[in-house]
Design a protein around this motif. Structure first.
Motif, PDB file in Angstrom:
ATOM      1  N   LYS A   1     -40.876  11.216  43.723  1.00  0.00           N
ATOM      2  CA  LYS A   1     -39.671  11.831  42.620  1.00  0.00           C
ATOM      3  C   LYS A   1     -39.233  11.633  42.925  1.00  0.00           C
ATOM      4  CE  LYS A   1     -39.099  12.912  38.382  1.00  0.00           C
ATOM      5  NZ  LYS A   1     -39.750  14.860  37.750  1.00  0.00           N
ATOM      6  N   GLU A   2     -38.496  12.410  43.882  1.00  0.00           N
ATOM      7  CA  GLU A   2     -36.842  12.360  45.360  1.00  0.00           C
ATOM      8  C   GLU A   2     -36.479  11.523  45.006  1.00  0.00           C
ATOM      9  OE1 GLU A   2     -37.508  15.857  47.795  1.00  0.00           O
ATOM     10  OE2 GLU A   2     -35.427  15.189  48.376  1.00  0.00           O
ATOM     11  N   ARG A   3     -37.354  11.095  46.651  1.00  0.00           N
ATOM     12  CA  ARG A   3     -37.211   9.547  47.112  1.00  0.00           C
ATOM     13  C   ARG A   3     -37.147   8.612  46.093  1.00  0.00           C
ATOM     14  NH1 ARG A   3     -42.293   9.396  49.890  1.00  0.00           N
ATOM     15  NH2 ARG A   3     -43.062   8.041  48.471  1.00  0.00           N
TER      16      ARG A   3
ATOM     17  N   PHE B   1     -35.787   8.912  42.380  1.00  0.00           N
ATOM     18  CA  PHE B   1     -34.582   8.775  42.631  1.00  0.00           C
ATOM     19  C   PHE B   1     -32.958   8.490  43.882  1.00  0.00           C
ATOM     20  CE2 PHE B   1     -36.616  10.398  38.527  1.00  0.00           C
ATOM     21  CZ  PHE B   1     -35.579  10.445  37.683  1.00  0.00           C
ATOM     22  N   ARG B   2     -33.550   9.259  44.005  1.00  0.00           N
ATOM     23  CA  ARG B   2     -32.581   9.310  45.789  1.00  0.00           C
ATOM     24  C   ARG B   2     -31.959   7.795  45.714  1.00  0.00           C
ATOM     25  NH1 ARG B   2     -32.821  12.549  51.437  1.00  0.00           N
ATOM     26  NH2 ARG B   2     -31.088  10.593  52.220  1.00  0.00           N
ATOM     27  N   ILE B   3     -32.674   6.682  45.728  1.00  0.00           N
ATOM     28  CA  ILE B   3     -32.751   4.942  45.460  1.00  0.00           C
ATOM     29  C   ILE B   3     -32.396   4.839  44.446  1.00  0.00           C
ATOM     30  CG2 ILE B   3     -33.915   2.908  46.323  1.00  0.00           C
ATOM     31  CD1 ILE B   3     -36.201   4.588  47.870  1.00  0.00           C
ATOM     32  N   ALA B   4     -33.026   4.672  43.264  1.00  0.00           N
ATOM     33  CA  ALA B   4     -32.036   4.382  42.745  1.00  0.00           C
ATOM     34  C   ALA B   4     -31.186   4.838  41.923  1.00  0.00           C
ATOM     35  CB  ALA B   4     -33.562   5.483  41.067  1.00  0.00           C
ATOM     36  N   ASN B   5     -30.570   6.166  42.435  1.00  0.00           N
ATOM     37  CA  ASN B   5     -28.849   6.734  42.683  1.00  0.00           C
ATOM     38  C   ASN B   5     -27.777   5.867  42.958  1.00  0.00           C
ATOM     39  OD1 ASN B   5     -27.879   8.670  40.830  1.00  0.00           O
ATOM     40  ND2 ASN B   5     -29.594   9.870  41.714  1.00  0.00           N
TER      41      ASN B   5
ATOM     42  N   ASN C   1     -42.359   3.474  39.791  1.00  0.00           N
ATOM     43  CA  ASN C   1     -41.212   4.765  39.596  1.00  0.00           C
ATOM     44  C   ASN C   1     -40.166   4.501  40.156  1.00  0.00           C
ATOM     45  OD1 ASN C   1     -43.542   6.239  39.824  1.00  0.00           O
ATOM     46  ND2 ASN C   1     -44.267   7.128  41.432  1.00  0.00           N
ATOM     47  N   LEU C   2     -39.688   3.492  41.597  1.00  0.00           N
ATOM     48  CA  LEU C   2     -37.989   3.066  40.923  1.00  0.00           C
ATOM     49  C   LEU C   2     -37.531   2.998  40.701  1.00  0.00           C
ATOM     50  CD1 LEU C   2     -35.745   3.081  43.400  1.00  0.00           C
ATOM     51  CD2 LEU C   2     -36.601   1.055  43.947  1.00  0.00           C
TER      52      LEU C   2
ATOM     53  N   GLU D   1     -41.594   2.857  54.056  1.00  0.00           N
ATOM     54  CA  GLU D   1     -42.291   4.176  53.520  1.00  0.00           C
ATOM     55  C   GLU D   1     -41.224   5.643  52.938  1.00  0.00           C
ATOM     56  OE1 GLU D   1     -45.559   3.522  52.220  1.00  0.00           O
ATOM     57  OE2 GLU D   1     -45.500   1.637  53.795  1.00  0.00           O
ATOM     58  N   ASN D   2     -41.231   6.234  53.988  1.00  0.00           N
ATOM     59  CA  ASN D   2     -41.167   8.151  53.142  1.00  0.00           C
ATOM     60  C   ASN D   2     -39.377   8.373  54.099  1.00  0.00           C
ATOM     61  OD1 ASN D   2     -42.440   8.451  55.943  1.00  0.00           O
ATOM     62  ND2 ASN D   2     -43.230  10.101  54.720  1.00  0.00           N
ATOM     63  N   CYS D   3     -39.835   7.132  54.892  1.00  0.00           N
ATOM     64  CA  CYS D   3     -38.266   7.331  55.893  1.00  0.00           C
ATOM     65  C   CYS D   3     -36.520   6.298  54.702  1.00  0.00           C
ATOM     66  CB  CYS D   3     -38.335   6.585  56.851  1.00  0.00           C
ATOM     67  SG  CYS D   3     -39.678   7.664  57.902  1.00  0.00           S
ATOM     68  N   ILE D   4     -35.433   7.053  54.435  1.00  0.00           N
ATOM     69  CA  ILE D   4     -34.808   6.463  54.059  1.00  0.00           C
ATOM     70  C   ILE D   4     -33.433   6.324  55.237  1.00  0.00           C
ATOM     71  CG2 ILE D   4     -33.199   6.465  52.568  1.00  0.00           C
ATOM     72  CD1 ILE D   4     -35.107   7.889  50.590  1.00  0.00           C
ATOM     73  N   MET D   5     -32.497   5.575  55.000  1.00  0.00           N
ATOM     74  CA  MET D   5     -31.655   5.659  56.411  1.00  0.00           C
ATOM     75  C   MET D   5     -30.748   5.171  56.084  1.00  0.00           C
ATOM     76  SD  MET D   5     -33.870   3.102  58.924  1.00  0.00           S
ATOM     77  CE  MET D   5     -35.709   4.277  58.036  1.00  0.00           C
ATOM     78  N   GLN D   6     -29.319   5.052  56.074  1.00  0.00           N
ATOM     79  CA  GLN D   6     -27.718   4.931  55.283  1.00  0.00           C
ATOM     80  C   GLN D   6     -27.304   3.801  57.048  1.00  0.00           C
ATOM     81  OE1 GLN D   6     -24.783   6.669  53.623  1.00  0.00           O
ATOM     82  NE2 GLN D   6     -26.705   8.526  53.155  1.00  0.00           N
ATOM     83  N   LYS D   7     -26.656   2.612  56.418  1.00  0.00           N
ATOM     84  CA  LYS D   7     -25.754   1.947  57.313  1.00  0.00           C
ATOM     85  C   LYS D   7     -25.431   2.327  57.859  1.00  0.00           C
ATOM     86  CE  LYS D   7     -26.770  -1.400  58.131  1.00  0.00           C
ATOM     87  NZ  LYS D   7     -26.892  -2.532  57.571  1.00  0.00           N
ATOM     88  N   SER D   8     -24.477   3.225  57.461  1.00  0.00           N
ATOM     89  CA  SER D   8     -22.903   3.724  57.868  1.00  0.00           C
ATOM     90  C   SER D   8     -23.615   5.056  59.257  1.00  0.00           C
ATOM     91  CB  SER D   8     -22.443   4.454  56.951  1.00  0.00           C
ATOM     92  OG  SER D   8     -23.346   5.318  56.389  1.00  0.00           O
TER      93      SER D   8
END
Lengths: 116, 608
Positions: B392-394, B396-400, B535-536, B583-590
């Motif tokens: 769920k946290e994942r 919402f973080r992507i959706a935001n 979910n997203l 998968e469960n890894c989220i990364m920002q370009k910056s």
């Protein structure tokens, strides 16, 4: 630019194919056309263009390279195309002498639908 | 247990598929592994993957089925050469070695690779397509229509599927081919044959069908029974390296458009015209299929079944109550169809039918990667990422991030089988923002496209946003956006030659996914089909009130859709995507090391 895998034998394949075309195929094709054979139905006539269903015997055929010659020969002999069936041994000889030709995309112009 | 491996290769998109006791276990296209778009070589990597996914050793396979009969294809090839009175030695020298050294060697190629002696069957090309459409469908019985360029001699077929049998009733033969007719216009309008057809379809709404009468008068004769014939005086594909000839060019007033040059009103009108003719022909064929079978359900496959505009019109016509289209409708799907056909028709495995759900498994039939594999791949690049285990946290973080205008590369679960990204290997954006389309095109895809992107929408909300009759889980139907979501715009712009002026005018409250005729290539999402993606979108809806995301394939122009975490990270770093989720890894370009866009890929991938 990576477009495909390089075929080191394309020149040899080309020579063999060209020889076959000039020495054997053109004569057979001309003979057939002179006999009035129509290989492809091009007429725009008003008759329906559907063909009836293919034989269910063709749904699954056990494929063995050794039987290809026999199957091709049967197919063409049964349609009275002796000019073609007599070429089958030559086709098989050509096939045996060609080096495996990896599909090399750049050999095919991007302007044609790949039909072979 | 009966284990069957289906293979398609040596035409366009090679692929392999494994079916166990009639259940689809795995399927994948070779291009995803070799990174060569439309790779048609022997599908060595796909076969390896399918065996791994099914936990099978090669000697546990019962048979291998090739999707096409080389004897009949060779017969057609030879007779095409006989037909030509002029010398076409150049074409012969390209075609014959390729054919003889590949298709006739299929048995030895397979046996050499797998190091086993195993029965290799060949089936018919259009039976493979028909089986790929009928057996996974939720229908007990159905009419089946297959339409493509050509396979052996057939270009079109009508079949009837019932229980575990598919019976072919009628066929139309080469050279009379709707697929080749459409490809001829694709070529004439300056797009690549076999890959640019969807661009022509996307161009059609900008034009008017002013050439329809000319096409009927000179090029195509449609019969009362839905069949058709082409006037080959106007086409080049029987005896040259081009789809069209001089007579065709004279008819339409000039040479073909050169690729990458400006698209003019003429191309728009040609696209609109051939699209209309295609729709007419498809409707006629479907009507005849209905007459022959009396069925309420229709299954579609073959490359022409990827024409989702035509599919949408067929769906709206209500000619059939139910419609199911194989998502891998082109030749790749032939591998799956061949294995399914043999499973039910040759090995007599009973069909397990669920009338509420198809058995295509959301077409998520390709490889997935464990979190361990993902992290190992990312670590080799020194990637900086957060591990977010809570789903769920994942979401919402992507959706935001999407709500804030970020463009997100999204990779989760098994890879899609078929040409469309369905939320497992997708690039996502906010459809409400006026700049999303331009940003995704110019900074991610590196193209100036006239085509809008596709919307993914929660199935439960689809009828509020779109005029949709049926479910569209595989993005194979085009429909229109609801009237209350539309924005009016000056249609005079449509007479303008500069497409990009028109593209950037907002046409609805979700402009990034709305075409000039208010149409959209819709994908409906359920939790069963793809829970992570569901979910997203649900999270995005709860943040914005909009249950729609922009969904485009995760690749750059000319590149096959990404397969592995490695492919995903490389694509992310090559483009101006803001966020990558694997998968469960989220990364920002910056946050990434060496985060400057790298355009070296332009030397690797040929433009499509």
């Amino acid at each position: 630019m990576i477009l495909g895998r390089i075929n080191m034998n394309s020149t040899r394949n080309q020579k063999l194919s060209s020889h076959f075309y000039r020495k054997l195929f053109l004569k057979a094709a001309k003979k057939l056309r002179d006999k009035g054979y129509i290989p492809i139905e091009l007429s725009l006539s008003d008759e329906e263009s559907w063909y009836s269903s293919p034989s269910q015997n063709d749904d699954f055929v056990l494929f063995e390279k050794e039987k290809v010659a026999e199957q091709l020969s049967d197919l063409w002999s049964s349609s009275g195309l002796v000019e073609l069936s007599s070429l089958v041994p030559e086709f098989m000889h050509l096939s045996d002498n060609l080096e495996f030709d990896y599909i090399y995309n750049s050999e095919i112009p991007p302007f044609i639908y790949v039909m072979y | 247990m009966i284990n069957l491996l289906g293979i398609s290769c040596f035409y366009h998109d090679s692929a392999a598929a494994i079916v166990q006791d009639g259940e689809i276990i795995a399927a994948a296209q070779e291009e995803r592994f070799t990174r060569i778009k439309h790779d048609s070589t022997f599908p060595r990597n796909s076969i390896n993957y399918c065996l791994e996914e099914a936990f099978l050793e090669p000697n546990e396979l019962n048979a291998i089925i090739f999707y096409d009969n080389p004897i009949y294809s060779f017969d057609r090839l030879i007779k095409t050469f006989i037909n030509s009175e002029k010398s076409i030695e150049d074409q012969w020298c390209k075609a014959i070695p390729r054919f003889l050294s590949s298709k006739f060697s299929i048995q030895s190629l397979i046996q050499d690779m797998l190091n086993i002696q195993i029965p290799v069957y060949v089936t018919r090309h259009h039976l493979s397509h028909a089986a790929s459409a009928f057996f996974p469908s939720p229908f007990e019985s159905a009419a089946i229509l297959t339409v493509d360029g050509v396979g052996e001699w057939a270009t079109t077929s009508i079949s009837f599927g019932q229980d575990r049998e598919v019976e072919t009733l009628k066929e139309i033969n080469f050279p009379h081919s709707l697929g080749l007719l459409y490809s001829a216009f694709t070529y004439y309008c300056g797009f690549k044959v076999n890959s640019g057809e969807y661009k022509l379809m996307g161009l059609a709404p900008y034009g008017n069908p002013v050439y329809v009468d000319m096409i009927y008068e000179h090029l195509v004769a449609i019969k009362s029974d839905g069949s058709f014939r082409l006037n080959m005086d106007f086409f080049g594909y029987l005896d040259s390296d081009y789809m069209t000839n001089q007579k065709f060019h004279q008819l339409f007033g000039g040479l073909p458009r050169k690729p990458e040059t400006m698209i003019t009103k003429k191309e728009m009108d040609l696209a609109s015209s051939i699209q209309k003719v295609t729709e007419d022909i498809i409707k006629g064929l479907a009507k005849h299929a209905k007459e022959l079978t009396g069925s309420d359900s229709l299954c579609l496959a073959g490359g022409v079944a990827l024409n989702c505009v035509s599919n949408g019109i067929l769906d709206n016509s209500k000619l059939f109550k139910n419609l199911w289209i194989q998502p891998a409708a082109g030749d790749a799907g032939g591998a799956l169809g061949a294995a399914l056909a043999a499973s039910h028709m040759l090995f007599k495995i009973p069909r397990k039918l669920n009338i509420n759900k198809d058995s295509q498994k959301g077409s998520l039939l390709g490889p997935s990667y464990s979190t361990y594999e993902v992290r190992a791949a990312l670590d080799q690049y020194g990637a900086i990422y957060d591990v977010v285990d809570d789903a769920k946290e994942r979401a919402f973080r992507i959706a935001n991030a999407i709500k804030d205008g970020k463009i997100v590369g999204f990779m989760n679960g098994r890879m899609e089988f078929g040409p469309r990204a369905l939320g497992s290997r997708s690039i996502l954006g906010d459809p409400r923002r006026e700049d999303t389309q331009a940003k995704m095109n110019l900074k991610i895809k590196y193209r100036e496209s006239f085509r809008p992107f596709a919307p993914s929408i929660l199935k439960s909300r689809a009828n509020e946003w779109f005029d949709l009759n049926n479910d569209s889980p595989y993005m194979l139907l085009v429909t229109t956006i609801s009237k209350d979501k539309r924005k009016s715009f000056n249609k005079k712009e449509l007479s303008n030659n500069n497409l990009l002026n028109i593209v950037n005018i907002p046409k609805s409250t979700i402009p990034a996914v709305t075409h000039v005729d208010y149409s959209a290539r819709i994908q409906t999402i359920t939790i069963e089909n793809n829970s992570e993606y569901f979910n997203l979108i649900s999270a995005f809806e709860s943040l914005t009130g909009c249950p729609v995301l922009v969904n485009t394939s995760f690749n750059v122009r000319g590149e096959p859709i990404v397969c592995s975490p490695d492919d995903a990270y490389k694509c992310f770093m090559r483009t101006e995507m803001d966020l990558l989720v694997v998968e469960n890894c989220i990364m920002q370009k910056s946050h990434q090391p060496h985060n400057q866009p790298d355009d070296s890929w332009k030397d690797q991938y040929e433009l499509d």
